[in-house]
Design a protein around this motif. Structure first.
Motif, short mmCIF file in Angstrom:
data_model
loop_
_atom_site.label_atom_id
_atom_site.label_comp_id
_atom_site.label_asym_id
_atom_site.label_seq_id
_atom_site.Cartn_x
_atom_site.Cartn_y
_atom_site.Cartn_z
N TYR A 157 -75.94 -27.52 4.92
CA TYR A 157 -76.13 -26.71 3.71
C TYR A 157 -75.34 -25.41 3.78
O TYR A 157 -74.96 -24.85 2.74
CB TYR A 157 -77.61 -26.37 3.54
N ALA A 158 -75.11 -24.90 4.99
CA ALA A 158 -74.42 -23.61 5.13
C ALA A 158 -73.00 -23.66 4.61
O ALA A 158 -72.39 -22.61 4.36
CB ALA A 158 -74.43 -23.18 6.60
N LEU A 159 -72.45 -24.87 4.43
CA LEU A 159 -71.08 -25.01 3.94
C LEU A 159 -71.03 -25.64 2.56
O LEU A 159 -69.98 -26.05 2.10
CB LEU A 159 -70.26 -25.85 4.94
N TRP A 160 -72.16 -25.70 1.89
CA TRP A 160 -72.20 -26.20 0.52
C TRP A 160 -72.04 -25.03 -0.45
O TRP A 160 -72.16 -23.86 -0.07
CB TRP A 160 -73.53 -26.89 0.26
N PRO A 161 -71.76 -25.30 -1.72
CA PRO A 161 -71.78 -24.22 -2.73
C PRO A 161 -73.16 -23.57 -2.80
O PRO A 161 -74.18 -24.26 -2.84
CB PRO A 161 -71.44 -24.96 -4.03
N GLU A 339 -63.46 -24.35 7.37
CA GLU A 339 -64.36 -24.42 8.52
C GLU A 339 -64.41 -25.80 9.15
O GLU A 339 -64.58 -25.92 10.37
CB GLU A 339 -65.78 -24.00 8.10
N THR A 340 -64.29 -26.86 8.34
CA THR A 340 -64.53 -28.21 8.85
C THR A 340 -63.39 -29.18 8.62
O THR A 340 -63.41 -30.28 9.16
CB THR A 340 -65.79 -28.80 8.20
N GLY A 341 -62.41 -28.81 7.79
CA GLY A 341 -61.37 -29.75 7.42
C GLY A 341 -61.77 -30.69 6.30
O GLY A 341 -60.99 -31.56 5.89
N ASN A 342 -62.98 -30.50 5.76
CA ASN A 342 -63.51 -31.38 4.71
C ASN A 342 -64.10 -30.52 3.60
O ASN A 342 -65.11 -29.85 3.82
CB ASN A 342 -64.58 -32.30 5.29
N PRO A 343 -63.50 -30.50 2.40
CA PRO A 343 -64.02 -29.63 1.33
C PRO A 343 -65.41 -30.02 0.84
O PRO A 343 -66.10 -29.20 0.25
CB PRO A 343 -62.98 -29.76 0.21
#
Length: 670
Positions: A157-161, A339-343
């Motif tokens: 969740y920390a990398l979600w909108p 951060e992850t290479g995956n949008p």
């Protein structure tokens, strides 16, 4: 505090509109209040994102900025009002004063106020809901503590909108998490008022003020009369933000379509509502990882309604709406890609702490364990089941709707037929578009995760369609019967809406009364205590009292850690447990890959930097930790139980390097 927070968000949007006002045709017209809220939220979200990006998301910065923004915006609005009073020749369509025909809308809004008393009493309690503890509240609090965006391992969740969560960061900076819950409830109030305005826009109130007000009350009551909505009103989720943005975008697109039918419409008559629609859709795409689905639904609905047939509409859509809708969410996806290479982490192409097996488990959970089946027969029965069979648990969509929809949807369908008069036919077009948008939203929901709360945005156009259709019926009765009979029918329609909402709240009245009694009896103490302390589970009280400040926790079988007084890690989803995969050595970057003995599990725990395990003594059907973890917990040479709660719910286990200065165990196994 809630009034101050809402004012700090809305006033900059209103000031923005006031500064850009000019002699530019109809402009936004009755959409101005919705535009002020949407623009204000967009300005704040942009600022909060920038502060988090540069490491300045701190309470002192946010509180001072909020005070300055509210004061400066208030001065701008006061100056514009004085200028407008001195110059009576300004564009009447762009004033903030509603025409006389809109007064019933204000009266209807006052009638809705009592319906929010019960949910707001619940929101005042120091209790945070499950997902709020996992990330809706946990992440903004963590970002505030760290000064900006920070990595949270195992939290996808920390990398979600996180548009809504950024606004919660503002609430947490100004007060505490109760204010964040109230802010989400305020979004629900905004949706109800938006429905009132939508019905009055589609049913010209100057010609028939009572039918418009009655239909608006029915629409608002249909929305509020759903248990899933009542639950959302009192928790810090983001679904009511999403519903409000969806409604604003839909209403703005409808306004553009109607103005596109007018040969005398100017460029600004089209550009302004389409810009508002694009702004709302852009915020929508940045509110949830699947917010883009709602944006696609809106764009498809606009195209099917004829939005691309007119050259003027196409130009305004391409230059105002589409860029905002597509570009505003991009910073969130760019951050995830960086951060992850995956949008769209962790979906499609995976990323850190994720595997194809976890992706398959997550998809299987969403497809097979949520809802009542995915066969053709199940899809055909889905509308009926959603209305009559919803309830607790994923097998029943994890939420309920009001059964009033069994009557409301046929009522809405009655308003679809073309009419002879221009105003009545315009209302029929509104009903057709709203029902079409609701149907598209339902289909999109049915093909994805069938959690009831994800269906809340679709309720907005469906409720608006029922309200406009009811208003049309009252108008027809006014032409054929006496004024007294029409007034009586309007009263019945309005009271029906209020009754639907009140009936849905009935099970909550007694608990709310008990809660209010507690506040009346112990209000002084509750105001002095930290609400987080009052809402904290006993195990976290013990941890706060007994464990050193440098302790780091790993939560197992639970991920509700908002009240944890020490840094902690936990799973995002138990059904696709990253921690279980990590402890099994199934993740690419695990220490001792391929080994699942006790020594290897101990090494992996040490690599996480945790020194205590907080275990909730419950089982999850899809969550299986390696047997070596159980063996480690039972090995007195490697771990020891330091606390069990009196109810047996939680166990705290200290690992053998607890209280050591280094995060690695002494003499780690080879």
């Amino acid at each position: 505090r809630l009034i101050a927070l809402v004012a700090a968000i809305v006033l900059p949007g209103a000031a923005w509109l006031a500064l850009r006002r000019g002699d530019d045709g109809r402009g936004l017209g009755p959409l101005r209040p919705a535009a002020a809220v949407t623009i204000g939220a967009a300005l704040w979200i942009g600022l909060l994102f920038a502060l988090a990006l540069v490491g300045q998301l701190r309470p002192a910065v946010l509180t001072s900025t909020a005070a300055l923004a509210a004061a400066a915006s208030g001065l701008v609005l006061l100056a514009r009002r004085r200028a407008a009073a001195a110059d009576k020749t300004g564009n009447e369509a762009e004033t903030d004063v509603d025409p006389a025909g809109w007064r019933p809308w204000r009266f209807a809004g006052l009638l809705l106020v009592p319906l929010f008393a019960t949910p707001f009493i619940y929101a005042l309690t120091p209790i945070a809901s499950w997902d709020a503890q996992v990330y809706h509240l946990r992440l903004p609090l963590h970002f505030l503590e760290m000064g900006g965006f920070a990595d949270v391992r195992f939290s996808v969740y920390a990398l979600w909108p996180l548009n809504g969560q950024l606004l919660y960061a503002l609430a947490l900076a100004l007060d505490d998490f109760v204010l964040a819950k109230l802010l989400h409830g305020a979004a629900g109030v905004g949706v109800a008022l938006l429905l009132l305005r939508a019905v009055t826009m589609a049913t010209p109130p100057a010609a028939a003020p009572m039918p418009a007000a009655a239909g608006g009350l029915l629409a608002a009551g249909l929305f509020l009369g759903n248990p899933v909505v009542l639950y959302e009103l009192r928790v810090a989720y983001v679904d009511l933000f999403v519903a409000g943005l969806f409604g604003v975008a839909a209403l703005a697109l409808h306004a553009a379509l109607e103005r596109g039918r007018d040969a005398d419409a100017g460029a600004d008559d089209l550009r302004k509502p389409l810009a508002l629609a694009g702004l709302a859709m852009g915020l929508l795409g940045g509110a949830k990882i699947n917010g883009g689905v709602s944006t696609v639904v809106l764009l498809v609905g606009f195209a099917l309604a004829g939005g691309l047939r007119s050259a003027a509409l196409r130009r305004a859509f391409a230059t105002r709406c589409l860029p905002l809708a597509l570009l505003l969410p991009l910073p969130w996806f760019a951050r995830a890609a960086w951060e992850t290479g995956n949008p769209v982490y962790p979906f499609l192409v995976g990323g850190p702490d994720w595997t194809a097996e976890l992706g398959a488990r997550f998809a299987r959970w969403q497809r097979d364990e949520i809802g009542m089946g995915r066969a053709l027969r199940d899809h055909l029965l889905l509308p009926w089941r959603v209305i009559v069979a919803g309830g607790e648990g994923y097998a029943r969509f994890d939420g309920a709707l009001g059964r009033a929809w069994l009557l409301a949807l046929p009522l809405a369908a009655l308003g679809m037929r073309p009419r002879a008069s221009a105003s009545a036919d315009a209302a029929a077009r509104f009903v057709r578009r709203a029902l079409g948008l609701g149907a598209l939203s339902f289909v999109a929901w049915a093909t994805a995760s069938q959690q009831m709360r994800f269906l809340i945005p679709a309720l907005v156009p469906l409720a608006a369609a029922a309200g406009v259709s009811a208003a049309q019926l009252v108008r027809d009765a006014a032409r054929r019967a006496s004024a007294a009979a029409a007034a009586a029918l309007a009263m019945v329609v309005g009271l029906a809406g209020l009754g639907v909402a009140a009936h849905a709240q009935q099970p909550l009245w007694a608990p709310a009364a008990r809660t209010l009694a507690v506040y009346q009896r112990d209000g002084a103490r509750l105001r002095q205590e930290d609400p987080r302390i009052l809402g904290r589970a006993p195990v976290f009280h013990w941890i706060d009292d007994r464990l050193p400040a440098g302790a780091h926790l790993l939560l197992l079988n639970t991920n509700q850690g908002f009240f944890a007084p020490r840094p902690w890690l936990a799973d995002s989803f138990f059904e696709a447990s990253q921690i279980a995969a990590y402890l099994r050595g199934a993740l690419p970057d695990d220490p001792a890959p391929g080994r699942v003995d006790v020594a290897a599990v101990e090494l992996r725990l040490a690599a996480l930097g945790v020194d205590h395990l907080v275990i909730e003594n419950r089982a999850w059907d899809d969550l299986v930790y390696p047997a070596a973890l159980t063996a480690l917990v039972r090995d007195p040479g490697r771990a020891r139980v330091v606390h069990r709660t009196a109810d047996g719910r939680f166990t705290v286990v200290a690992l053998r390097w607890a209280n050591a200065s280094a995060p690695q165990p002494p003499n780690p196994p080879s």
